[in-house]
Motif scaffolding. Sequence first.
Motif, PDB file in Angstrom:
ATOM      1  N   GLY A   1       6.338   8.300   8.006  1.00  0.00           N
ATOM      2  CA  GLY A   1       5.161   8.374   7.141  1.00  0.00           C
ATOM      3  C   GLY A   1       3.920   8.900   7.851  1.00  0.00           C
ATOM      4  O   GLY A   1       2.973   9.340   7.195  1.00  0.00           O
ATOM      5  N   ILE A   2       3.896   8.897   9.164  1.00  0.00           N
ATOM      6  CA  ILE A   2       2.739   9.398   9.900  1.00  0.00           C
ATOM      7  C   ILE A   2       2.607  10.914   9.724  1.00  0.00           C
ATOM      8  O   ILE A   2       1.521  11.480   9.800  1.00  0.00           O
ATOM      9  N   GLY A   3       3.739  11.565   9.475  1.00  0.00           N
ATOM     10  CA  GLY A   3       3.706  12.984   9.077  1.00  0.00           C
ATOM     11  C   GLY A   3       3.521  13.983  10.202  1.00  0.00           C
ATOM     12  O   GLY A   3       4.147  15.037  10.190  1.00  0.00           O
TER      13      GLY A   3
ATOM     14  N   ILE B   1       4.446   0.596  10.185  1.00  0.00           N
ATOM     15  CA  ILE B   1       3.471   1.501   9.561  1.00  0.00           C
ATOM     16  C   ILE B   1       4.175   2.783   9.107  1.00  0.00           C
ATOM     17  O   ILE B   1       4.722   3.522   9.943  1.00  0.00           O
ATOM     18  N   GLY B   2       4.214   3.022   7.810  1.00  0.00           N
ATOM     19  CA  GLY B   2       4.860   4.240   7.299  1.00  0.00           C
ATOM     20  C   GLY B   2       6.351   4.268   7.574  1.00  0.00           C
ATOM     21  O   GLY B   2       6.923   5.296   7.889  1.00  0.00           O
ATOM     22  N   ILE B   3       6.975   3.083   7.445  1.00  0.00           N
ATOM     23  CA  ILE B   3       8.428   2.949   7.662  1.00  0.00           C
ATOM     24  C   ILE B   3       9.034   2.448   6.351  1.00  0.00           C
ATOM     25  O   ILE B   3       8.548   1.468   5.777  1.00  0.00           O
ATOM     26  N   SER B   4      10.098   3.109   5.884  1.00  0.00           N
ATOM     27  CA  SER B   4      10.632   2.765   4.564  1.00  0.00           C
ATOM     28  C   SER B   4      11.417   1.448   4.564  1.00  0.00           C
ATOM     29  O   SER B   4      11.477   0.757   3.559  1.00  0.00           O
ATOM     30  N   GLY B   5      12.050   1.130   5.719  1.00  0.00           N
ATOM     31  CA  GLY B   5      12.816  -0.123   5.783  1.00  0.00           C
ATOM     32  C   GLY B   5      14.292   0.074   5.530  1.00  0.00           C
ATOM     33  O   GLY B   5      14.915  -0.708   4.809  1.00  0.00           O
TER      34      GLY B   5
ATOM     35  N   TYR C   1       4.126 -10.072   4.830  1.00  0.00           N
ATOM     36  CA  TYR C   1       2.908  -9.554   4.207  1.00  0.00           C
ATOM     37  C   TYR C   1       3.052  -8.051   4.043  1.00  0.00           C
ATOM     38  O   TYR C   1       3.552  -7.380   4.942  1.00  0.00           O
ATOM     39  N   GLY C   2       2.637  -7.539   2.910  1.00  0.00           N
ATOM     40  CA  GLY C   2       2.728  -6.105   2.688  1.00  0.00           C
ATOM     41  C   GLY C   2       1.400  -5.552   2.219  1.00  0.00           C
ATOM     42  O   GLY C   2       0.692  -6.193   1.435  1.00  0.00           O
ATOM     43  N   ILE C   3       1.046  -4.382   2.730  1.00  0.00           N
ATOM     44  CA  ILE C   3      -0.157  -3.703   2.243  1.00  0.00           C
ATOM     45  C   ILE C   3       0.305  -2.392   1.622  1.00  0.00           C
ATOM     46  O   ILE C   3       0.856  -1.534   2.315  1.00  0.00           O
ATOM     47  N   VAL C   4       0.118  -2.267   0.300  1.00  0.00           N
ATOM     48  CA  VAL C   4       0.473  -1.014  -0.364  1.00  0.00           C
ATOM     49  C   VAL C   4      -0.753  -0.119  -0.276  1.00  0.00           C
ATOM     50  O   VAL C   4      -1.799  -0.423  -0.851  1.00  0.00           O
ATOM     51  N   GLY C   5      -0.625   0.942   0.499  1.00  0.00           N
ATOM     52  CA  GLY C   5      -1.771   1.832   0.644  1.00  0.00           C
ATOM     53  C   GLY C   5      -1.480   2.951   1.621  1.00  0.00           C
ATOM     54  O   GLY C   5      -0.437   2.966   2.284  1.00  0.00           O
ATOM     55  N   ASP C   6      -2.435   3.866   1.686  1.00  0.00           N
ATOM     56  CA  ASP C   6      -2.304   5.022   2.568  1.00  0.00           C
ATOM     57  C   ASP C   6      -2.610   4.578   4.001  1.00  0.00           C
ATOM     58  O   ASP C   6      -3.695   4.047   4.271  1.00  0.00           O
TER      59      ASP C   6
ATOM     60  N   VAL D   1      -5.654   2.467   5.725  1.00  0.00           N
ATOM     61  CA  VAL D   1      -5.419   1.059   6.079  1.00  0.00           C
ATOM     62  C   VAL D   1      -5.465   0.835   7.595  1.00  0.00           C
ATOM     63  O   VAL D   1      -6.099  -0.121   8.064  1.00  0.00           O
ATOM     64  N   VAL D   2      -4.829   1.734   8.359  1.00  0.00           N
ATOM     65  CA  VAL D   2      -4.720   1.494   9.804  1.00  0.00           C
ATOM     66  C   VAL D   2      -6.089   1.492  10.497  1.00  0.00           C
ATOM     67  O   VAL D   2      -6.400   0.545  11.215  1.00  0.00           O
TER      68      VAL D   2
END
Length: 326
Positions: free
Chosen positions: A213-215, A267-271, A302-307, A311-312
């Motif tokens: 997700g870091i791109g 961070i930016g990991i789908s799981g 805990y989960g943060i749904v966001g860009d 967020v970071v």
Amino acid sequence: MMDDILVLVEHRQGEVRDITFEMLGKGRQLAASQGAKLTAVLLGSGSGKLAEQVASQADTVEVINHEAYADFNSDTYQRALANLIAEREPLLCLIGHTSYGIDLAPSLATQLSVPLITDVVDLNLDSGSIVATRMVYGGKARARVRAKSPGAIVTVQPGAFTAAESGAKGEIITTAGSLPGEKARKRFLEFIEAASEGVDIAQSEIVVSVGRGIGDPKDIPLVEELATALGAVLACSRPVVDKRWLPKSRQVGISGKTIKPKLYLAIGISGAFQHLSAVKGSGMVVAVNKDPKAPIFRAADYGIVGDLFKVVPALTERIRQAKNGK
Ligand SMILES: Cc1cc2nc3c(=O)[nH]c(=O)nc-3n(C[C@H](O)[C@H](O)[C@H](O)COP(=O)(O)OP(=O)(O)OC[C@H]3O[C@@H](n4cnc5c(N)ncnc54)[C@H](O)[C@@H]3O)c2cc1C
């Protein structure tokens, strides 16, 4: 006899590998459902200490002692196990789907003419017949298979099952191994530890991991700053290593490292399964992902749904402020 479940103890450099305890955890469950006996088979040389560690999780530990078994050698292991399995005719034999097991199990099963099921992530006994779920197409799909006859050899994917302390005190039976017949075709030369570039992600209490997700690799320092603020080490998912953005020693997952930090930030990991199974021993999992349906949220405390790009930096800033007493 068909009432034994055998688990091959995997050890390296004088330590029992986690996969052994995971197989014993599953083996215990299956043995209980069938009224079967759980036997750990330990091929080693002067491995009394290792046998003690395993004894608390098996009914019996059979130690076959010979200097040729000090280090893994699929050739000598195969000969010892072929004799033992032919004699015992176990219901099932579990071997790790590791570099050791992949080397050993197919040729052992062929020699014994027993079914072989590899890369197994789920396993059951249905009226005594072995039913397994295994990964196919490099892990992209799963297949459910049933062994046509009992006595199958099953290789188990690391992380698929959970180790469980049984509280049992298994009997340790030691016999002297012998290597009759021709000389071993393979020889163990030496063990070389992969270079870890000074950072061992498995040793840190806090791990911050960055995913695809870091791109762009130029943005990795953003996540690294968060790790630094938290006193954490930086780790990553496999695509980040495949793209050579970070070294292999930082990879979390079944083909990287299994870690058990007190806090894991993804961070930016789908799981994906291959990632999550290596962090399930963590004290707390926190995930940041812009997709509310990402599987990581099912595993996260805990989960943060966001860009992550919003967020970071906000998290880093907040942690720095907290450290400065603000
Ligand atoms: C045999 C085998 C072994 C494997 N071993 C491992 C292993 O050891 N470790 C491992 O990690 N994987 C392993 N894998 C790969 C695994 O299946 C996944 O492909 C991998 O874990 C996916 O990595 P990822 O989550 O970083 O990437 P992706 O699955 O691509 O996920 C990226 C995530 O980032 C999110 N995202 C994108 N942009 C943003 C943004 N701006 N803000 C917030 N979130 C964003 C997306 O929503 C997505 O959920 C293995 C696979 C196989 C077949």
